[in-house]
Write a protein that holds these residues in place. Structure first.
Motif, PDB file in Angstrom:
ATOM      1  N   PHE A   1       0.850  -1.187   0.000  1.00 32.10           N
ATOM      2  CA  PHE A   1       0.000   0.000   0.000  1.00 32.10           C
ATOM      3  C   PHE A   1       0.885   1.236   0.000  1.00 32.10           C
ATOM      4  O   PHE A   1       2.062   1.198   0.345  1.00 32.10           O
ATOM      5  CB  PHE A   1      -0.971   0.015   1.183  1.00 32.10           C
TER       6      PHE A   1
ATOM      7  N   THR B   1       0.759   5.748   0.703  1.00 31.42           N
ATOM      8  CA  THR B   1      -0.006   6.797   1.366  1.00 31.42           C
ATOM      9  C   THR B   1       0.532   8.179   1.027  1.00 31.42           C
ATOM     10  O   THR B   1       1.715   8.364   0.746  1.00 31.42           O
ATOM     11  CB  THR B   1       0.063   6.638   2.905  1.00 31.42           C
TER      12      THR B   1
ATOM     13  N   GLN C   1      -4.488   0.850  -1.061  1.00 33.81           N
ATOM     14  CA  GLN C   1      -4.063  -0.493  -0.673  1.00 33.81           C
ATOM     15  C   GLN C   1      -4.257  -1.456  -1.841  1.00 33.81           C
ATOM     16  O   GLN C   1      -5.346  -1.570  -2.402  1.00 33.81           O
ATOM     17  CB  GLN C   1      -4.879  -0.975   0.513  1.00 33.81           C
TER      18      GLN C   1
ATOM     19  N   LYS D   1      -3.906  -5.371  -2.494  1.00 31.58           N
ATOM     20  CA  LYS D   1      -3.777  -6.654  -1.800  1.00 31.58           C
ATOM     21  C   LYS D   1      -3.629  -7.758  -2.841  1.00 31.58           C
ATOM     22  O   LYS D   1      -4.461  -7.892  -3.741  1.00 31.58           O
ATOM     23  CB  LYS D   1      -5.013  -6.905  -0.942  1.00 31.58           C
TER      24      LYS D   1
END
Length: 279
Positions: free
Chosen positions: A83, A85, A96, A98
């Motif tokens: 992820f 930010t 994110q 996954k």
């Protein structure tokens, strides 16, 4: 843009690598981080995609390209979920990605008495899901308010503990020096952008941002009970929607409280990238 066929593990890996690169490029372009010269243009049906390239005149975009290449190494080894930010003192936006890795099970062809792999997901459906994910991400980016001026970008790689060597670091990354919880300054909202599944990989994309910064959102994207703290939890744990009680974005629990100190998260990070001079 995508492989013609997605029938082998290598073709599936190429697909998820390209989806990751295009998605990160989409975010950086739509959030106004780098100049037009840092992007190439490709088309997916009627969707114009801006894809990061190695622009030597822009050190920031060069750094992001290196981060993506480091992610590719960890994806090839089937170690990682990732992820990244935007933050100043607290987290402003989090994206994110996954990844899960599937082991395709051989099935018996009774008529020929041979074991063979039976294709479960056709390439057409996988490509359609890929288009939908990218289109949804582009639409979401158009509804987000502008980023603060003094923003910093970082990317963190979270690993599957049971398969990742303790000393592993992909190119361009180092051990995370501060693997504590990430805090949002305001009231966060968690948005499920979409997922793409092949016979070998599963990729899910989610965006978390402050509720006040999103102009409007499709109610189908909103995940209820969004987090105020984001914990670095063990990716060996399945998400709540898949049958267990632990969610990767869990509310108000530290890593140790959720999975125990003996399974503490392995996390990597690159050098943080200040974006004060963005376009």
């Amino acid at each position: 843009l995508f492989p013609e066929s997605i029938a082998t593990e290598q073709q599936s890996l190429v697909l998820v690598k390209r989806l990751l690169a295009i998605s990160v490029s989409c975010v950086t372009y739509m959030r106004g981080l780098f100049p037009e010269s840092s992007y190439g243009t490709r088309y997916l049906d009627d969707l114009c995609l801006k894809i990061l390239r190695e622009d030597k005149s822009c050190l920031g975009s060069l750094q992001i390209v290196k981060w993506i290449q480091g992610c590719f190494d960890a994806l090839e080894k089937q170690y990682v979920s990732v992820f990244f930010t935007f933050f100043n003192r607290t987290v402003t936006e989090m994206y994110q990605f996954k990844f899960k890795y599937k082991k395709k099970v051989p099935q018996m062809d009774i008529s020929s008495n041979h074991r063979e792999f039976v294709t479960g997901l056709c390439s057409k459906d996988v490509k359609q899901a890929s288009r939908l994910l990218l289109r949804t991400l582009y639409l979401l980016m158009q509804d987000l308010g502008p980023l603060p001026n003094d923003i910093t970008l970082t990317m963190k790689l979270l690993y599957y503990n049971d398969v990742t060597p303790k000393d592993y670091q992909p190119p361009g990354f180092k051990e995370d020096g501060s693997p504590g919880d990430l805090l949002f300054g305001g009231d966060p909202i968690n948005l499920k952008v979409g997922s793409v599944s092949t016979d070998f990989h599963l990729m899910k994309v989610r965006v978390t941002t402050e509720k006040k910064r999103i102009r409007k959102a499709d109610s189908n994207l909103i995940q209820k009970n969004g987090p105020t703290e984001i914990s670095h939890q063990g990716l060996d744990c399945e998400e709540e929607e898949e049958g267990t009680k632990i969610n990767l974005l869990n509310l108000a629990f530290s890593q140790e409280e959720v999975i125990g100190p003996e399974k503490k998260r392995k996390v990597s990070e690159p050098e943080k990238l200040p974006l004060n001079g963005r376009k």
